[in-house]
Each structure stands twice: as structure tokens, then as C-alpha cells.
Design an enzyme around this catalytic site. Structure first.
Site, PDB file in Angstrom:
ATOM      1  N   ASP A  72     -82.827  -5.030 -31.979  1.00 17.83           N
ATOM      2  CA  ASP A  72     -82.544  -5.998 -33.042  1.00 17.83           C
ATOM      3  C   ASP A  72     -83.680  -7.027 -33.025  1.00 17.83           C
ATOM      4  O   ASP A  72     -84.695  -6.842 -32.339  1.00 17.83           O
ATOM      5  CB  ASP A  72     -81.143  -6.628 -32.872  1.00 17.83           C
ATOM      6  CG  ASP A  72     -81.027  -7.539 -31.664  1.00 17.83           C
ATOM      7  OD1 ASP A  72     -82.003  -7.635 -30.886  1.00 17.83           O
ATOM      8  OD2 ASP A  72     -79.966  -8.161 -31.485  1.00 17.83           O
TER       9      ASP A  72
ATOM     10  N   CYS B 167     -81.772  -5.304 -26.995  1.00 10.69           N
ATOM     11  CA  CYS B 167     -81.353  -6.475 -27.773  1.00 10.69           C
ATOM     12  C   CYS B 167     -81.440  -7.661 -26.824  1.00 10.69           C
ATOM     13  O   CYS B 167     -82.092  -7.558 -25.782  1.00 10.69           O
ATOM     14  CB  CYS B 167     -79.968  -6.276 -28.391  1.00 10.69           C
ATOM     15  SG  CYS B 167     -78.610  -6.046 -27.227  1.00 10.69           S
TER      16      CYS B 167
ATOM     17  N   THR C 119     -79.251  -9.036 -24.800  1.00 12.97           N
ATOM     18  CA  THR C 119     -78.636  -8.739 -23.498  1.00 12.97           C
ATOM     19  C   THR C 119     -78.575  -7.245 -23.171  1.00 12.97           C
ATOM     20  O   THR C 119     -78.308  -6.884 -22.027  1.00 12.97           O
ATOM     21  CB  THR C 119     -77.176  -9.232 -23.481  1.00 12.97           C
ATOM     22  OG1 THR C 119     -76.485  -8.565 -24.562  1.00 12.97           O
ATOM     23  CG2 THR C 119     -77.089 -10.735 -23.672  1.00 12.97           C
TER      24      THR C 119
ATOM     25  N   HIS D 267     -75.977  10.334 -11.741  1.00 13.08           N
ATOM     26  CA  HIS D 267     -74.518  10.446 -11.612  1.00 13.08           C
ATOM     27  C   HIS D 267     -73.800  10.550 -12.956  1.00 13.08           C
ATOM     28  O   HIS D 267     -72.805  11.265 -13.055  1.00 13.08           O
ATOM     29  CB  HIS D 267     -73.946   9.225 -10.875  1.00 13.08           C
ATOM     30  CG  HIS D 267     -74.330   9.148  -9.434  1.00 13.08           C
ATOM     31  ND1 HIS D 267     -73.540   8.534  -8.489  1.00 13.08           N
ATOM     32  CD2 HIS D 267     -75.421   9.601  -8.777  1.00 13.08           C
ATOM     33  CE1 HIS D 267     -74.131   8.618  -7.298  1.00 13.08           C
ATOM     34  NE2 HIS D 267     -75.280   9.246  -7.451  1.00 13.08           N
TER      35      HIS D 267
ATOM     36  N   ARG E  61     -69.293  17.337  -8.631  1.00 10.07           N
ATOM     37  CA  ARG E  61     -68.427  16.144  -8.575  1.00 10.07           C
ATOM     38  C   ARG E  61     -68.781  15.162  -9.683  1.00 10.07           C
ATOM     39  O   ARG E  61     -67.919  14.503 -10.253  1.00 10.07           O
ATOM     40  CB  ARG E  61     -68.503  15.478  -7.192  1.00 10.07           C
ATOM     41  CG  ARG E  61     -69.847  14.863  -6.883  1.00 10.07           C
ATOM     42  CD  ARG E  61     -70.017  14.517  -5.397  1.00 10.07           C
ATOM     43  NE  ARG E  61     -71.432  14.320  -5.113  1.00 10.07           N
ATOM     44  CZ  ARG E  61     -71.974  13.148  -4.807  1.00 10.07           C
ATOM     45  NH1 ARG E  61     -71.232  12.078  -4.706  1.00 10.07           N
ATOM     46  NH2 ARG E  61     -73.274  13.048  -4.573  1.00 10.07           N
ATOM     47  N   HIS E  62     -70.069  15.074 -10.013  1.00 13.31           N
ATOM     48  CA  HIS E  62     -70.472  14.159 -11.089  1.00 13.31           C
ATOM     49  C   HIS E  62     -70.091  14.728 -12.456  1.00 13.31           C
ATOM     50  O   HIS E  62     -69.618  14.019 -13.335  1.00 13.31           O
ATOM     51  CB  HIS E  62     -71.976  13.891 -11.035  1.00 13.31           C
ATOM     52  CG  HIS E  62     -72.387  13.149  -9.787  1.00 13.31           C
ATOM     53  ND1 HIS E  62     -71.727  12.030  -9.351  1.00 13.31           N
ATOM     54  CD2 HIS E  62     -73.384  13.391  -8.893  1.00 13.31           C
ATOM     55  CE1 HIS E  62     -72.299  11.596  -8.235  1.00 13.31           C
ATOM     56  NE2 HIS E  62     -73.293  12.414  -7.931  1.00 13.31           N
TER      57      HIS E  62
HETATM   58  C1  RB5 Z   1     -78.533 -11.720 -30.910  1.00 15.36           C
HETATM   59  O1  RB5 Z   1     -78.506 -13.115 -30.938  1.00 15.36           O
HETATM   60  C2  RB5 Z   1     -77.776 -11.207 -29.701  1.00 15.36           C
HETATM   61  O2  RB5 Z   1     -76.408 -11.468 -29.869  1.00 15.36           O
HETATM   62  C3  RB5 Z   1     -78.020  -9.733 -29.514  1.00 15.36           C
HETATM   63  O3  RB5 Z   1     -79.386  -9.502 -29.378  1.00 15.36           O
HETATM   64  C4  RB5 Z   1     -77.377  -9.108 -28.290  1.00 15.36           C
HETATM   65  O4  RB5 Z   1     -77.617  -9.843 -27.149  1.00 15.36           O
HETATM   66  C5  RB5 Z   1     -75.968  -8.698 -28.435  1.00 15.36           C
HETATM   67  O5  RB5 Z   1     -75.359  -8.111 -27.549  1.00 15.36           O
END
Ligand code: RB5
Length: 146
Positions: free
Chosen positions: A8, A65, A67, A98, A133-134
């Protein structure tokens, strides 16, 4: 190996760096953007890259993105996709060995550029262990799709 890429607006720089890094190594990529930093909705881009994996046009996808979390949540709703958000190389290796993850998600706001590229390298270089197992555990996850 062909790798689908998507980000994004929050991770355009990381996606472009990963693309350049993979292409320098001779790895082919399918780049689905976003191609500028105007705010977009991460699911729209995760979906495009995961559809490329579903159709067999890409072997795996790397989604970035802020996070990595929103991308991985979206990806894990899609049939046949096993996405892992990773902030360290141990997890990147383990999720291939795994979980046979076919999608890697990384947060540009979480890890530095150098570590992100190491995570990508480990993910790409590691194959599923194919241990029974995996596979048995993965089958239980995939059964939830039916
Ligand atoms: C964008 O601000 C942020 O929410 C997006 O990049 C991401 O971290 C969402 O999970």
C-alpha cells in the site's frame, strides 16, 4: 521462481527496494504496485498479488504495508493462501519449513530495510520440509476453507 509483489502507500519504498533486490538476483517479479504514496486500501493490493499466486502466475507473494498485518489478514482469507507476517529471519525460515507459507508479509514501519531484505532472502531460499507431521497440520488449516 516468480514472485508477486504488492504494497500500500505506506510501504512503496520497501516494495520497490525488494523488487530491485530480487531482480538484481535474477528473480522474476510481478509487481502490482502501489506505484505512488497516495493513500490506498491495502486489501485491494493484497488481493491482486494473491490472485496471481492462486492462478499459478506467481509461485509466492511478498506483501508489504505499514505493519504487514493488514496485508497478511487479507491474504489469509483467500483460498490456498498461507500468509505469515515476519519481522525476523528465524520466523521467515520456519514458516516455509513448517507452514509451507506461500505469502510473506513485512511491515515497513516495523523493520529496517536491511533486515527486510534478509527476511526476503531467507523466505525465498527456504523450501517446505515436506515432513508428514507438518503436512498433517497444514491440511487441518486448509480444511477450514471448505
Ligand atoms: C496504513 O496507514 C496502515 O494502516 C497499513 O499500511 C497497514 O499497517 C495495515 O495493516
Amino acid at each position: 521462481m516468480k514472485i508477486a509483489l504488492a504494497s500500500d502507500h505506506a510501504a512503496v519504498a520497501l516494495r520497490e527496494k525488494i523488487n530491485e533486490h530480487l531482480r538484481d538476483k535474477g528473480v522474476k517479479t510481478n509487481d502490482f504496485g502501489a506505484f505512488d504514496t497516495i493513500a490506498v486500501d491495502y486489501p485491494d493490493f493484497a488481493i491482486k498479488a494473491c490472485e496471481s499466486v492462486q492462478k499459478g502466475e506467481s509461485d509466492v507473494a511478498i506483501l508489504v504495508c505499514g505493519t504487514g498485518i493488514g496485508m497478511s489478514m487479507t491474504a489469509n482469507k483467500m483460498k490456498g493462501i498461507r500468509a505469515a507476517v515476519c519481522s525476523d529471519t528465524f520466523s521467515a525460515k520456519a514458516t516455509r519449513l513448517h507452514n509451507n507459507a506461500n505469502v510473506l508479509a513485512i511491515g515497513e514501519r516495523v523493520v529496517g530495510m536491511g533486515l527486510a531484505l534478509d527476511i526476503v532472502d531467507v523466505f525465498v531460499a527456504t523450501q517446505f520440509s515436506k515432513e508428514e507431521r507438518h503436512q498433517k497440520r497444514i491440511d487441518k488449516i486448509m480444511k477450514l476453507e471448505n
